[in-house]
Design a protein around this motif. Sequence first.
Motif, short mmCIF file in Angstrom:
data_model
loop_
_atom_site.label_atom_id
_atom_site.label_comp_id
_atom_site.label_asym_id
_atom_site.label_seq_id
_atom_site.Cartn_x
_atom_site.Cartn_y
_atom_site.Cartn_z
N MET B 1 0.85 -1.21 0.00
CA MET B 1 0.00 0.00 0.00
C MET B 1 0.88 1.25 0.00
N SER B 2 0.52 2.22 -0.80
CA SER B 2 1.27 3.46 -0.83
C SER B 2 0.43 4.57 -0.20
N HIS B 3 0.38 4.52 1.14
CA HIS B 3 -0.49 5.47 1.85
C HIS B 3 -0.09 6.91 1.61
N TYR B 4 1.21 7.14 1.70
CA TYR B 4 1.70 8.51 1.64
C TYR B 4 1.45 9.11 0.24
N VAL B 5 1.83 8.35 -0.77
CA VAL B 5 1.64 8.82 -2.14
C VAL B 5 0.15 9.03 -2.41
N SER B 6 -0.68 8.10 -1.95
CA SER B 6 -2.13 8.23 -2.18
C SER B 6 -2.71 9.46 -1.52
N SER B 7 -2.26 9.73 -0.28
CA SER B 7 -2.86 10.89 0.40
C SER B 7 -2.41 12.19 -0.26
N LEU B 8 -1.17 12.23 -0.73
CA LEU B 8 -0.72 13.44 -1.43
C LEU B 8 -1.45 13.60 -2.77
N GLU B 9 -1.64 12.48 -3.45
CA GLU B 9 -2.34 12.55 -4.74
C GLU B 9 -3.78 13.02 -4.54
N ALA B 10 -4.43 12.54 -3.48
CA ALA B 10 -5.81 12.96 -3.20
C ALA B 10 -5.86 14.47 -2.94
N GLU B 11 -4.85 14.96 -2.23
CA GLU B 11 -4.81 16.39 -1.93
C GLU B 11 -4.60 17.20 -3.22
#
Lengths: 159, 185
Positions: B1-11
């Motif tokens: 899982m790429s939590h960090y990348v996903s949360s930045l992409e969502a932002e």
Amino acid sequence: MASSLTELLFLIDTGYDRASWHGPNLRGSLRGLTPRRAAWRPGKQRHSIWELVVHAAYWKYVAWRRLTGATPGSFPLKGSNWFARRRDLSAGLWRDDLALLDEMHRSLRAAVADLHPGDLDRTGGRKSKVTTRALVAGIAAHDVYHAGQIQLLKKLAPR
Amino acid sequence: MSHYVSSLEAEYRRYKALGEAAIAQLADRDLTIVASNGGNSIATIVWHVAGNLESRFTDFRTSDGEKPWRNRDDEFLARVVKKSELLEKWERGWAALLGSMSQLTDADLTQTVTIRRQSLGIDEALHRSLAHTAYHIGQIVFLAKQIRSADWRCLSIPLGGSAAHNARGADESAAAHARVLKESI
């Protein structure tokens, strides 16, 4: 990832008051403003810089509350999101609201610094879909989003 | 899982949707309006944001983020453009960013990239870029609101609507906000 917490702190610091690459951050955009200019609004139903300041303070408070699990209702002003600040343009009240913003930022920053890296991908409760990491990154971006607007408001507000 | 990348992409996607929901409310002639003497129009800001993203994120891992073909000064020249042309430029920038992000995992974030001959962590490069993008999209929304005045359709919780919003217990994630904004166009 060991650097995550450090990076999140860097992100909220540069969004708020640490020298940033992208231009003025939120606190920097407020430097030297008089209460009169801070209270000026560009039109009916539009927000003043002063209202943006309290709005930013409120969302830092909300983020702090979610990180710490503090009970709702402890924000010093009554209400939520947007707060009318138009009756008294005294320097003292403007300073008080700037101090409120600083205080909410300091509390939030301390709460982020206290996090365990393993907490960053947890959500704030059963109903929430927002991870701690996303919450903090979101607040940093929110600061800068409004800093950009404050820069434009300063150009328009009469001196 | 790429939590960090996903949360930045969502932002990032939240701010993309904010910009698009603001631009959707404007006519071609509105894109060149400036709010103050020497100020930038929405067309200029879009040219700058898109030019920055395209330069930074084309061959993101393998070349300097400041490309020789980028002319930053040119981005700030006053320009007359149609909305379709503006959105094409906008999408080119975002496609470079989102394409590069789709290749990243959290494990990549401690690797480095080069921007203006300076080496920096991928996490820091993304944070800088997100801040730069959010800053200018705040300005696009401000200008669009100024232009539309009373006809502006609110992009967040409307004035006086906080209590109802809280009572609904709305999904406050960046992805949900972006979805709502897209549906509003």
